[in-house]
Design a protein around this motif. Sequence first.
Motif, PDB file in Angstrom:
ATOM      1  N   ALA A   1       0.829  -1.209   0.000  1.00 50.87           N
ATOM      2  CA  ALA A   1       0.000   0.000   0.000  1.00 50.87           C
ATOM      3  C   ALA A   1       0.862   1.257   0.000  1.00 50.87           C
ATOM      4  CB  ALA A   1      -0.918  -0.002   1.212  1.00 50.87           C
ATOM      5  N   LEU A   2       1.944   1.264   0.763  1.00 47.83           N
ATOM      6  CA  LEU A   2       2.851   2.411   0.763  1.00 47.83           C
ATOM      7  C   LEU A   2       3.581   2.513  -0.575  1.00 47.83           C
ATOM      8  CD1 LEU A   2       4.231   4.784   2.071  1.00 47.83           C
ATOM      9  CD2 LEU A   2       5.775   3.194   3.253  1.00 47.83           C
ATOM     10  N   GLU A   3       3.994   1.366  -1.121  1.00 47.84           N
ATOM     11  CA  GLU A   3       4.683   1.373  -2.415  1.00 47.84           C
ATOM     12  C   GLU A   3       3.796   1.927  -3.516  1.00 47.84           C
ATOM     13  OE1 GLU A   3       7.661  -2.448  -1.585  1.00 47.84           O
ATOM     14  OE2 GLU A   3       5.743  -2.728  -2.600  1.00 47.84           O
ATOM     15  N   TYR A   4       2.505   1.579  -3.498  1.00 46.38           N
ATOM     16  CA  TYR A   4       1.582   2.133  -4.496  1.00 46.38           C
ATOM     17  C   TYR A   4       1.516   3.646  -4.388  1.00 46.38           C
ATOM     18  CZ  TYR A   4      -0.633  -1.791  -6.920  1.00 46.38           C
ATOM     19  OH  TYR A   4      -0.899  -2.849  -7.749  1.00 46.38           O
ATOM     20  N   ARG A   5       1.448   4.156  -3.183  1.00 47.19           N
ATOM     21  CA  ARG A   5       1.372   5.603  -3.001  1.00 47.19           C
ATOM     22  C   ARG A   5       2.616   6.291  -3.548  1.00 47.19           C
ATOM     23  NH1 ARG A   5      -2.019   3.345   0.424  1.00 47.19           N
ATOM     24  NH2 ARG A   5      -3.727   4.547   1.387  1.00 47.19           N
ATOM     25  N   LEU A   6       3.766   5.739  -3.217  1.00 47.74           N
ATOM     26  CA  LEU A   6       5.017   6.347  -3.687  1.00 47.74           C
ATOM     27  C   LEU A   6       5.128   6.269  -5.203  1.00 47.74           C
ATOM     28  CD1 LEU A   6       7.464   4.941  -0.980  1.00 47.74           C
ATOM     29  CD2 LEU A   6       6.353   7.189  -1.039  1.00 47.74           C
TER      30      LEU A   6
ATOM     31  N   LEU B   1       0.397   1.668   6.848  1.00 45.75           N
ATOM     32  CA  LEU B   1       1.368   1.751   5.749  1.00 45.75           C
ATOM     33  C   LEU B   1       2.737   1.282   6.218  1.00 45.75           C
ATOM     34  CD1 LEU B   1       0.454   5.275   4.293  1.00 45.75           C
ATOM     35  CD2 LEU B   1      -0.354   3.042   3.513  1.00 45.75           C
ATOM     36  N   GLY B   2       3.452   0.585   5.323  1.00 50.16           N
ATOM     37  CA  GLY B   2       4.788   0.125   5.654  1.00 50.16           C
ATOM     38  C   GLY B   2       4.757  -1.071   6.591  1.00 50.16           C
ATOM     39  N   ALA B   3       5.847  -1.272   7.301  1.00 53.78           N
ATOM     40  CA  ALA B   3       5.962  -2.408   8.216  1.00 53.78           C
ATOM     41  C   ALA B   3       6.364  -1.896   9.592  1.00 53.78           C
ATOM     42  CB  ALA B   3       7.001  -3.396   7.697  1.00 53.78           C
ATOM     43  N   SER B   4       5.455  -2.031  10.559  1.00 55.27           N
ATOM     44  CA  SER B   4       5.761  -1.643  11.933  1.00 55.27           C
ATOM     45  C   SER B   4       4.868  -2.451  12.870  1.00 55.27           C
ATOM     46  CB  SER B   4       5.523  -0.136  12.140  1.00 55.27           C
ATOM     47  OG  SER B   4       4.170   0.198  11.921  1.00 55.27           O
TER      48      SER B   4
END
Length: 471
Positions: free
Chosen positions: A70-75, A187-190
């Motif tokens: 999801a974060l990769e799509y945004r970027l 978003l991302g991994a945390s």
Amino acid sequence: MKRRAIKRLVQWLLLAALAFLLYLLLGATLPNLHHKDVTPEFAERFDAGSVYGDAAGTERAAYVGDNVTALEYRLAMIESAQDEVVLAAYEFSADEPGTEVLSALQAAAERGVRVRVLVDGVSAQLSLKGDPCFQALAGTENVQIRIYNPVNLLLPWKLQYRMHDKYLIVDDRMYLLGGRNTNRYFLGASEDQKKDSEVFVYESDARADGSLQALRAYFEEVWALDDCRDYRCAKPRAAEEGRAALDAHYAALREKYPDAYRDGMLLENTVETRKVTLLRGSAAAENKRPEVWHALMQVLATGQDVTIHTPYIILSDAMEQDLTALCASAQQVSLITNAVSGGANIFGCADYLNEKDAILATGAIVYEYLGGASLHTKNILVDDRLCIIGSFNFDMRSAYLDTELMVCVDSPELQTALRADTEQELLCSVRAQAGTEDVPGEHYEPRALTAGKQVLYGILRILIRPFRCLL
């Protein structure tokens, strides 16, 4: 005499504070107790069959079920922008992934792309105002930021009307829409992340009059509302600090997220669609008619096998009646929601404990999910071809108070991806039974409520009853 005067002043101040608290409580509650209904004109105008198509359309779609993706799509989307980027966020925080998105937006603006950001008023109050990175973005040329319904304690009834939309539009080519907020929980991994879903839609014909154009028109309508206010850089010195932080984040993005910068990344997982349709309600900050709920119920009634994902279930009497009617007309209606011991919304969990029997009485099959992350998903599967993805929870707030968007995608191929996720969730769920023992899935591992949560829910189950329409 002086002590008596001071004592009297303190008493008057306490009374004034209590009166203002009472004003806030009653003002936020009473004007929103009455639930409107959709107008006969809207009910007659909405055609549930219009969400289906007969042939391949011009819009392609991809399911985005993973938070890193999801974060990769945004970027990737922001990096590909040539003319304009539009971002609408219910919650937007300047944590690690939030700052990475901000850095991509700043870089796009600096290369000449118009950037417009729309943030809900509560999120703006808690996370945006005064933050150096937001200050930096607001002070960047080609950037405009507006706040939807800013917090105003003098108008407490308006505190209830939130912009719950979450979407990203790039040029006249693509958008991403779903339930994810712009922060580390989605978003991302945390740690402490939540499970959610989105749909990426790519328009192959800029001349087509499809869901992308409908979403853009909706955004322009919200952007122009008197309920929205401009947000400008008010602290130039803090903005300089934020700009340096954003530059540093942007410089690290390609190495940290190489997949976001691969050629063809955005289109490689898209599938053909027959039709994509945007469902929306009123954009104004007001007590709303349940237009999105009505549209959903009409669309779901076109199918026989319906699976609904919702983080929590808080239904009015009218909504319970609608769900009962749907269950009577369909062969099977399944609801997948969080188990109380794993849910992230304590008010939703408390209300579920109060209303569980009534929900089961509608005829819906209820699965309580207890996987590795709390469900924040709002998607629906209808038979073997229709997917509905967006921000709408099965609760009264989504139906009557907040702005909400759902996208109907007529695509058997897209539904295959969502159904695969659903099958895994069912393995980690227990089927709730009225009056008999619940039926656990193969990988379901029960988790007992802690003593503290038992006490908390016991108290909340009583306290929330008068205010459940606002949850």
